[in-house]
Design an enzyme around this catalytic site. Structure first.
Site, PDB file in Angstrom:
ATOM      1  N   CYS A 182      -5.112  23.443  21.663  1.00  0.00           N
ATOM      2  CA  CYS A 182      -4.501  23.009  20.417  1.00  0.00           C
ATOM      3  C   CYS A 182      -4.406  24.211  19.498  1.00  0.00           C
ATOM      4  CB  CYS A 182      -5.357  21.919  19.773  1.00  0.00           C
ATOM      5  SG  CYS A 182      -4.700  21.344  18.196  1.00  0.00           S
TER       6      CYS A 182
ATOM      7  N   HIS B 202      -0.776  13.936  22.429  1.00  0.00           N
ATOM      8  CA  HIS B 202      -1.601  14.893  21.684  1.00  0.00           C
ATOM      9  C   HIS B 202      -1.090  15.017  20.242  1.00  0.00           C
ATOM     10  CE1 HIS B 202      -3.964  18.783  21.392  1.00  0.00           C
ATOM     11  NE2 HIS B 202      -3.138  18.881  20.372  1.00  0.00           N
ATOM     12  N   GLU B 203       0.219  15.167  20.107  1.00  0.00           N
ATOM     13  CA  GLU B 203       0.802  15.321  18.769  1.00  0.00           C
ATOM     14  C   GLU B 203       0.689  14.026  17.968  1.00  0.00           C
ATOM     15  OE1 GLU B 203       1.131  18.174  18.008  1.00  0.00           O
ATOM     16  OE2 GLU B 203       1.309  19.048  19.999  1.00  0.00           O
TER      17      GLU B 203
ATOM     18  N   HIS C 298      -2.539  13.728  16.365  1.00  0.00           N
ATOM     19  CA  HIS C 298      -2.632  14.499  15.113  1.00  0.00           C
ATOM     20  C   HIS C 298      -2.143  13.657  13.935  1.00  0.00           C
ATOM     21  CE1 HIS C 298      -4.000  18.502  16.120  1.00  0.00           C
ATOM     22  NE2 HIS C 298      -3.112  18.631  17.089  1.00  0.00           N
TER      23      HIS C 298
HETATM   24 CO    CO Z   1      -3.048  19.978  18.576  1.00  0.00          CO
END
Ligand code: CO
Length: 263
Positions: free
Chosen positions: A161, A204-205, A208
């Site tokens: 990341c 993953h995004e 966030h």
């Molecule tokens: Co990330």
């Protein structure tokens, strides 16, 4: 820097060989409530007794940021803040997305979420290839996971990341998901992500945008392997910005062995 998003472009070939599917574990929100956020009990005063609850996300009609963008590193609180829904589709949105794409490439990332550049809105950009090529980038606004295709299952894969320099670890993700979002013009888009690598980047995004960080998806043993590096980042941050309150890693769950009572 390198991963605004998750995996380094260098890892792409490995991950591209995988195949597809599975279930949305947005720990962050109840199924189907992907635009809401999980708030920990400590913050959720006076609203039920559950460990977490779902809250509505505000909408912004003005986008503000400082150029040039900078990648926030863990444990910067902007990685944990609530990300507002975007209600404005003008030239400023496209400009922000383009600046994010530029810094993503600069850091050899394959994806980046707006909170990682200190802009707490529901916007992500990615290019699963990691190679700069006009038109290869996706810009997703207000994305939601419609469904994780359970038939395709889950798989473990290495992630990094951009907000965690030099830290990599295996994370389990659904191999295939269906998402909906808006493009930079505000038009609705629906995507069936059947490539596990792309599905992984999205998840993953998306995490966030929910304030969830990739190490929180690691199995306990994997987390322990990166703990020293996470603590190092925490120490460095606290030293640099002593007045900023940050959320630090919880201590390891220690197994006491024989006689220990499991709760
Ligand atoms: Co990330």
């Amino acid at each position: 820097m390198r991963l605004g998003a998750m995996l380094r472009a260098a890892h792409v070939p490995t991950l591209l060989s995988s195949a597809p599917s599975a279930a949305c574990r947005t720990a962050a929100a109840g199924r189907g409530r992907c635009l809401a956020l999980r708030v920990h009990a400590a913050k959720a005063k006076g609203f039920g007794t559950a460990a977490s609850r779902v809250v509505d996300v505000p909408t912004v009609t003005k986008l503000e940021w400082q150029s040039p963008l900078q990648i926030a590193q863990y444990p910067d609180p902007c990685l944990r803040a609530i990300n507002a829904r975007i209600g404005v589709f003008d030239e400023s949105l496209l400009r922000l997305a383009k600046e994010m794409i530029a810094i993503m490439y600069e850091d050899d990332g394959v994806g980046l979420a707006a909170p990682q550049v200190g802009v707490n809105v529901r916007l992500m950009v990615f290019n699963p290839d990691g190679r700069e090529k006009p038109g290869a980038e996706s810009i997703l606004v207000n994305p939601e996971i419609v469904e994780s295709v359970s038939l395709a299952g889950k798989e473990l894969g290495q992630e990094g990341c951009l907000s965690f320099p030099k830290i990599y670890g295996d994370v389990e993700r659904n191999r295939e998901i269906i998402v909906k979002a808006q493009n930079e013009k505000g038009e609705p888009v629906r995507l069936h992500l059947t490539d596990p690598w792309i599905a992984r980047i999205f998840q993953h995004e998306y995490d966030h945008l929910q304030g969830v960080l990739f190490f929180e998806r690691m199995k306990p043993a994997m987390l322990e392997t990166v703990r020293p590096q996470l603590v190092e980042l925490e120490e460095a941050f606290v030293q640099q910005r002593p007045t900023v309150k940050v959320q630090r890693l919880a201590p390891p769950k220690i197994s006491k062995g024989f006689g220990a009572v499991k709760k």
